[in-house]
Scaffold this active site. Structure first.
Site, PDB file in Angstrom:
ATOM      1  N   GLY A  14       0.357  -1.014  -0.030  1.00  0.00           N
ATOM      2  CA  GLY A  14      -0.016   0.465   0.145  1.00  0.00           C
ATOM      3  C   GLY A  14       1.197   0.896  -0.025  1.00  0.00           C
ATOM      4  N   ASP A  36       1.404  -8.486  -1.757  1.00  0.00           N
ATOM      5  CA  ASP A  36       0.174  -8.190  -1.284  1.00  0.00           C
ATOM      6  C   ASP A  36      -0.580  -8.897  -1.508  1.00  0.00           C
ATOM      7  OD1 ASP A  36      -1.033  -4.808  -0.406  1.00  0.00           O
ATOM      8  OD2 ASP A  36      -2.623  -6.364  -0.732  1.00  0.00           O
ATOM      9  N   ILE A 121       5.334  -2.969  11.134  1.00  0.00           N
ATOM     10  CA  ILE A 121       4.811  -1.463  11.166  1.00  0.00           C
ATOM     11  C   ILE A 121       3.370  -1.147  11.431  1.00  0.00           C
ATOM     12  CG2 ILE A 121       5.343   0.560   9.691  1.00  0.00           C
ATOM     13  CD1 ILE A 121       7.391  -0.307   7.798  1.00  0.00           C
ATOM     14  N   HIS A 178       3.679   2.941  20.925  1.00  0.00           N
ATOM     15  CA  HIS A 178       3.534   3.925  19.997  1.00  0.00           C
ATOM     16  C   HIS A 178       1.968   4.047  19.819  1.00  0.00           C
ATOM     17  CE1 HIS A 178       3.778   5.684  15.836  1.00  0.00           C
ATOM     18  NE2 HIS A 178       2.372   4.973  15.495  1.00  0.00           N
TER      19      HIS A 178
END
Ligand code: TXD
Length: 324
Positions: A14, A36, A121, A178
């Site tokens: 993406g 993907d 991530i 985070h």
């Protein structure tokens, strides 16, 4: 013996995946394969990037795939698969959706790239890294998350703007999870060794005003992801998260021994056991080679503990939902 280029697998093609592929190519970190689930899209993106190779002068392969088999032999896998936040949506709302995706991703990494180093991530970051470690069963030095490099870069950027100095001279670090509880380390922030707090006090000639300005930068850092989300309207930050993960991948591939804040497994460091959270580590050819322990003062430790507790809640949710 034949030398071969490192191989970098990107799971998720993406917004962030695309920039990861381009940066990997521009820096010639290794051959790239982008996976993907969306048919043809990773092939299209990587073809587009590869066709700039003559112009940009990079000499690595950049391929796309919908077949996990093609990640075989990867040295590094960077995972962005999942859904990004929409305006008003918290990172934690993403938990259930992304946990299902990461579980499948992890099973395939385990099968096809069992010796790889994995940089996660996808959000909610700390929870997804934990799940990645659990499902792959890889040793802790090979499974980590990217958040702190970006959060620290955001903090450093705001400091540079405020002081009118080169961002290259600003050192600032953000610890913790985070999320909104992340811990920008005010006391350690410096411009080439000069404490930022002192520079602000000199600038304003007033301790209270200096504190107010620093507090505002800390707040902006904590909410920086949301600020970008609100402006973009669709999707979340992607240039800066990609740059940050590439810095980590490069540190590993080139055995740089960088000292970077990374979402890493703690085994008693910072008073935390058996738990992933953002801390400074030495990142080199063996992945997370060492957790760097700083002496936190009471206030910092309390903020760090608060952040750890927020991540613990996420982990408990994942347990309740049967993911861990
Ligand atoms: O610093 C950080 N850690 C972050 C994290 C900063 C910003 C955004 N962060 C998170 O990264 C964000 O909340 C998302 O969870 C990920 C990826 O963000 P991106 O902006 O790249 O999201 P996209 O553009 O939606 O890309 C996700 C891709 C998309 O192409 C989907 O088709 C794909 O993931 N996807 C999958 N790939 C493989 N396998 C499965 N199952 C799958 N499902 C979706």
């Amino acid at each position: 013996m034949a030398f071969k280029r490192p191989k970098i697998a990107l799971i998720g093609g993406g917004q962030i995946g695309g920039v990861l592929a381009q940066l990997s190519a521009l820096r010639e970190l290794g051959d790239v394969v982008m996976y993907d689930i969306v048919e043809d899209m990773p092939q299209g993106k990587t073809l587009d990037i590869a066709e700039a190779s003559r112009v940009d002068g990079f000499d690595v392969k950049v391929n796309g795939t919908n077949d996990y088999k093609d990640i075989e032999g990867s040295d590094i896998v960077i995972v962005t698969a999942g859904l990004p936040r929409k305006p008003g949506m918290s990172r934690d709302d993403l938990l259930t959706t992304n946990a299902k995706i990461i579980k499948t991703v992890a099973e395939n990494i385990k099968q096809y790239a069992p010796d790889s180093y994995v940089i996660v991530i996808s959000n909610p970051l700390d929870a997804m890294v934990t799940l990645m470690k659990e499902v792959t069963g890889f040793p802790a030095n090979r499974v980590m998350g990217q958040a702190g490099v970006l959060d620290s870069s955001r903090f450093a950027t705001f400091i540079a703007w405020e002081l009118g100095v080169s961002v290259k001279d600003v050192n600032a670090m953000v610890l913790g999870g985070h999320g909104d509880t992340m811990v920008p380390l005010v006391r350690y922030a410096n411009v080439n060794g000069c404490p930022v707090v002192e520079l602000l006090e000199k600038k304003y000639g007033d301790k209270a005003k200096a504190k107010e300005v620093m507090d505002a930068m800390v707040e902006r850092t904590k909410k920086a992801g949301g600020e970008v989300v609100a402006l973009l309207k669709t999707g979340s930050a992607f240039y800066s998260p990609a740059s940050s993960a590439i810095q980590m991948a490069e540190a590993i591939l080139r055995d740089q021994k960088r000292v970077l804040p990374v979402c890493a497994y703690l085994d008693g460091e910072y008073g935390v056991k058996d738990f992933y959270v953002g801390v400074p580590v030495i990142l080199g050819g063996n992945g997370v080679e060492k957790v760097v322990e700083l002496d936190l003062n009471d206030e910092e430790q309390a903020m760090f503990d608060n952040s750890v507790n927020a991540v613990k809640k996420l982990i408990d949710d994942m347990k309740r939902l049967g993911f861990l």
